[in-house]
Scaffold this active site. Structure first.
Site, PDB file in Angstrom:
ATOM      1  CE  LYS A 192     -73.758  50.559 -14.807  1.00  0.00           C
ATOM      2  NZ  LYS A 192     -72.763  51.446 -15.458  1.00  0.00           N
TER       3      LYS A 192
ATOM      4  CB  SER B 149     -73.546  51.209 -19.223  1.00  0.00           C
ATOM      5  OG  SER B 149     -72.676  51.569 -18.164  1.00  0.00           O
TER       6      SER B 149
ATOM      7  CB  SER C  45     -71.447  54.456 -18.020  1.00  0.00           C
ATOM      8  OG  SER C  45     -71.186  53.820 -19.245  1.00  0.00           O
TER       9      SER C  45
END
Lengths: 467, 62
Positions: free
Chosen positions: A79, A148, A172
């Protein structure tokens, strides 16, 4: 024969170790998938130019008998809020952050275990949202992948990487895992060090993996866990040995079902799938008990107080220099809004977290794990702002983290496991949580659910495409 | 002394233009209602979850 990009790490690592498949061949399989499908799905923001060299190095080491373990030569995506030595980090923002090009704690452990870092995945800007634009859901490109860590969810579900690294402040990791149909694991707070992660909310941020199976997620979490002297929230310990948990079954376990909060206002198909999971656990020998925690009605206010105040504090330099104006409108609004949270609000929220922790500590004396849906709904359409579930209109942003954020307030481990699909063939996720540092019981239940759901997830095949 | 609301906003660090502040406050109202539920809880003498911990110094070698 199954395509390489479709296999879980537990199978891939045996192939790499035995020499049947080389890490370079495996990397090429993922890069080919990325080249074909990333233009639509937009999961990656950066492909690692050093990945091929790392795969070649892994190939030579394994050939020479220097096998480092199950992640050696396995391509993993990261990420975009984890700093990395050989890739830039932007946390999903166009605003320059001047972040160091060095590995954070979790990334360093992956690299030391021999993983090949294939690239950085798209995220909702500064981890402040559940949609990750412009990424799209591989099951239906008209729908959101969640956030996210949306790019990480897409990367796993679409077979762009063996697994991916995410972060979870209110859901997330588990939200994109649920919407994209993969496994998302948020371990106990601080078990995986957070140094090198662009902060969102210091006392709520967790690092963890998104993976194709419960076993893969457990493997990755165990590798990344451990003391982190640069993280004040580090648990300061290695992971317990979870290997026994994966084949232990649930016979004799007590699984809790909290009807307050976790079963309110659910999509009917999500609710039916979760009830089927509960019946499955009972059939496998688990004792199901119901309990109530009325205080959960204040959980949303608590996580908003902590998250807003923390995020705004982190972004003070960007509020001061005006660069907040370059944030996406939804993120800018939230960062500016944090100034309206008072210190009294914040500290009352932290007192509430302690109260909630004490309530659940009593519950966990008798309950081994807690089961619920991961989300009240499946993936919504891009651009959709509101849904009506059980006659209750709610913004998609409010509804999306309703069932996940309590476990961030508690710092307790929680995992989302795919369990069936709705009438549109969109994945449904079931969430299993347990007491802090009791990942073992969480994994036992998660494995049972995965097995009863037909085994590890199938990556999305994209009909009409040859790979 | 009369209180100028503009100065009060500055005192509180809310240095947004009035129209922007109105927009932010408008959205915050729903969140405020959620946070107010916390204030209604009787948490007695419970300490917050996050507490201060002094940082120990590491002696130089030698």
């Amino acid at each position: 024969m199954a395509e390489l990009w479709s296999l879980p790490i537990t199978e891939l690592s045996e192939r790499l170790r035995s020499g049947r498949t080389s890490p370079v061949e495996l990397l090429e399989a993922y890069l080919d998938r990325i080249e074909r499908h990333n233009p639509v799905l937009a999961a990656f923001v950066h492909i690692n130019a050093n990945a091929r060299a790392a795969a070649e190095e892994a190939h030579a080491a394994i050939r020479d008998g220097d096998w480092k373990g199950a992640l050696h030569g396995i391509p993993i995506a990261v990420k975009d809020n984890h700093t990395t030595a050989d890739m830039p980090t932007h946390a999903g923002s166009e605003v320059p952050l001047d972040l160091p090009e060095e590995d954070g704690a979790a990334v360093a452990r992956l690299r030391a275990a021999g993983a090949v870092l294939i690239g950085k995945t798209r995220m909702h800007e500064f981890a402040w949202g559940m949609e990750t634009p412009p990424a799209r859901n591989p099951h239906d490109a008209d729908r959101v992948p969640g956030g996210s860590s949306g790019g990480s969810g897409v990367a796993v579900a679409a077979g762009f990487a063996a697994a991916a690294l995410g972060s979870d402040t209110g859901g997330s990791i588990r939200i994109p895992a649920s919407l994209c149909g993969c496994v998302g694991l948020k371990p106990t707070f601080g078990l995986i060090g957070r140094s090198g992660i662009v902060p969102h909310s210091w006392s709520l941020d967790h690092a963890g993996p998104l993976a194709a199976s419960v076993a893969d997620a457990a493997l990755l979490a165990a590798v990344m866990a451990g003391p982190d002297r640069d993280d004040p929230g580090s648990a300061g310990r290695e992971a317990d040995d979870w290997s026994d948990a994966l084949g232990a079954g649930v016979r004799g376990m007590t699984v809790g079902v909290c009807r307050t909060h976790f079963f309110e206002a659910l999509d009917a198909e999500v609710e039916a799938a979760t009830e089927a999971a509960i019946r499955g656990l009972a059939a496998a020998g688990a004792h199901i008990v119901e309990f109530e925690v009325p205080e959960l009605s204040a959980a949303l206010g608590a996580i908003f107080a902590v998250e807003l105040a923390s995020s705004t504090t982190y972004h003070l330099p960007r509020l001061r220099d005006g660069s907040v104006a370059r944030f996406a409108p939804d993120v800018r609004l939230l960062v500016e809004m944090g100034r309206l949270v008072s210190a009294v609000d914040y500290l009352q929220a932290e007192r509430y977290r302690r109260h909630l922790g004490q309530r659940f500590a009593v519950i966990f004396r008798d309950v081994d794990a807690v089961l619920s849906p991961t989300m009240p709904l499946t993936a919504w359409r891009v651009g959709q702002r509101e849904v009506t579930i059980a006659d209750r209109p709610e913004s998609v942003l409010a509804v999306s983290w309703r069932l996940t954020h309590p476990w961030n307030l508690l710092g307790a481990p929680a995992i989302s496991v795919p369990f069936g699909v709705d009438r549109s063939r969109l994945p449904i996720g079931v969430q299993v949580a347990a007491a802090p540092h009791n990942e073992k019981d969480m994994l036992r239940v998660a494995m049972e659910i995965e097995n009863r759901g037909g085994g590890p997830m199938a990556r999305v095949g994209f009909p009409g495409s040859r790979s | 002394m009369t209180l100028d609301p503009a100065n009060l906003l500055k005192l509180l660090g809310l240095d947004l233009p009035p129209d922007r502040l109105e927009e932010v406050v408008g959205v915050f109202k729903e969140i405020r209602a959620e946070i107010d539920k916390l204030h209604a809880l009787d948490l007695a003498d419970l300490h917050p979850a996050v507490v201060f911990r002094p940082i120990e110094a590491e002696k130089r070698d030698g």
